[in-house]
Motif scaffolding. Structure first.
Motif, PDB file in Angstrom:
ATOM      1  N   PRO A 174      16.688   4.282  73.946  1.00  0.00           N
ATOM      2  CA  PRO A 174      17.317   5.555  73.632  1.00  0.00           C
ATOM      3  C   PRO A 174      18.146   6.160  74.634  1.00  0.00           C
ATOM      4  O   PRO A 174      17.596   5.906  75.979  1.00  0.00           O
ATOM      5  CB  PRO A 174      15.964   6.451  73.295  1.00  0.00           C
ATOM      6  N   LEU A 204      16.081   2.872  62.059  1.00  0.00           N
ATOM      7  CA  LEU A 204      17.119   2.707  62.896  1.00  0.00           C
ATOM      8  C   LEU A 204      18.322   1.733  62.759  1.00  0.00           C
ATOM      9  O   LEU A 204      19.548   1.807  63.010  1.00  0.00           O
ATOM     10  CB  LEU A 204      16.549   2.509  64.173  1.00  0.00           C
ATOM     11  N   SER A 217      16.424  -1.533  67.888  1.00  0.00           N
ATOM     12  CA  SER A 217      17.418  -0.620  68.737  1.00  0.00           C
ATOM     13  C   SER A 217      17.445  -0.828  69.972  1.00  0.00           C
ATOM     14  O   SER A 217      16.385  -1.225  70.644  1.00  0.00           O
ATOM     15  CB  SER A 217      17.305   0.895  68.198  1.00  0.00           C
ATOM     16  N   HIS A 243      19.793   7.741  69.711  1.00  0.00           N
ATOM     17  CA  HIS A 243      20.201   6.190  69.848  1.00  0.00           C
ATOM     18  C   HIS A 243      21.572   6.097  69.316  1.00  0.00           C
ATOM     19  O   HIS A 243      21.800   6.156  68.123  1.00  0.00           O
ATOM     20  CB  HIS A 243      18.933   5.529  68.979  1.00  0.00           C
TER      21      HIS A 243
END
Length: 264
Positions: A5, A197, A2, A20
């Motif tokens: 954040p 994620l 990902s 996120h």
């Protein structure tokens, strides 16, 4: 993997929250006791679930544990001191009797045992490392897996297999849990959160009203009388069909562009 954040909304020593995109990552942060749940942590988890449901910019949650363990269940030292890590109407960990309305993914590394397994079962999807281990060992301590384990497990895996796991209290390796279809995806060690994620990101690309309604129907329909099922489904689906987001979805398809969801 990902992207970095966003700024964390609210965190504490017991529970870490990171956003996120449209995904909220909730990390149980008691690695010194294998993320065992005491009352203070249960209160924090309940607040995090409320945060997930109340924020219009959040579509899905990911629940995981700090360190090498997802959750070892109830904090037995706190239990022996007279504490029960349950909340009225929400049950163990502030979660098992009232999961969030939005989808929740468990990202499991290491042990998910007893109440920790029940937390995972309260989630809608389970991503697990190959080295993860599941189990309901309560019977070995003359306890009953009353945090939803005995109620949810037979709905997730075949009845006789659920009976075996619960009556023996044995530990179940992730590969076996995956073969039983309890685990949605299995990963290499250390990759459960990244995979969760990725899955959450795919879910979050979709219309948030439709995602929430879809979870509600899937999780509730098994209890509906067959002659009422379509009427009950209609009560949930029609407000989504008449929403601005539904019109945006059709318009974006016609215009061959990515839809911009407003959650209304």
């Amino acid at each position: 993997m990902s992207a970095a954040p966003d700024v964390a909304p609210v965190s504490s020593d017991l529970l870490l929250l990171e956003q996120h995109g449209a995904t909220l990552v909730i990390t149980i942060n008691r690695p010194e006791v294998k993320n065992a749940v005491n009352l203070a942590l249960a209160i924090e988890i309940a607040a995090a679930m409320d945060h997930l449901d109340s924020r219009p910019d959040l579509t899905v949650g990911v629940l995981t544990g700090a360190g090498s363990t997802f959750c070892a269940g109830m904090d037995l030292k706190a239990f022996l001191a007279g504490e029960r890590p349950s909340l009225p109407g929400r049950g163990f960990a502030g979660l098992v009797e009232q999961p969030p309305a939005k989808p929740l993914i468990a990202a499991v590394e290491g042990y998910a045992l007893a109440g920790g397994f029940e937390i995972a079962l309260a989630c809608d999807l389970v991503i697990a490392s190959r080295t993860a281990v599941f189990g309901l060992p309560e019977v070995k301590r003359s306890l009953v897996a009353a945090g939803g384990g005995l109620l949810r497990l037979p709905a997730r895996i075949p009845y006789h297999l659920a009976m075996e796991w619960a009556l023996t209290g044995r530990l179940v390796p992730a590969e076996e849990a995956h073969d039983a279809r309890l685990v949605s995806r299995i990963t290499e060690p250390g990759e459960a959160l990244a995979q969760a994620l990725e899955l959450a990101g795919t879910i979050a690309e979709n219309g948030p009203l439709a995602v929430r309604a879809t979870k509600q129907i899937l999780s509730s329909a098994r209890d509906w009388p067959s002659n009422e099922a379509f009427d009950r489904q209609r009560e949930i689906s029609e407000p989504v069909r008449s929403s601005a987001d539904a019109r945006e979805g059709a318009t974006a398809f016609r215009e061959r562009r990515t839809p911009v969801w407003r959650g209304r």
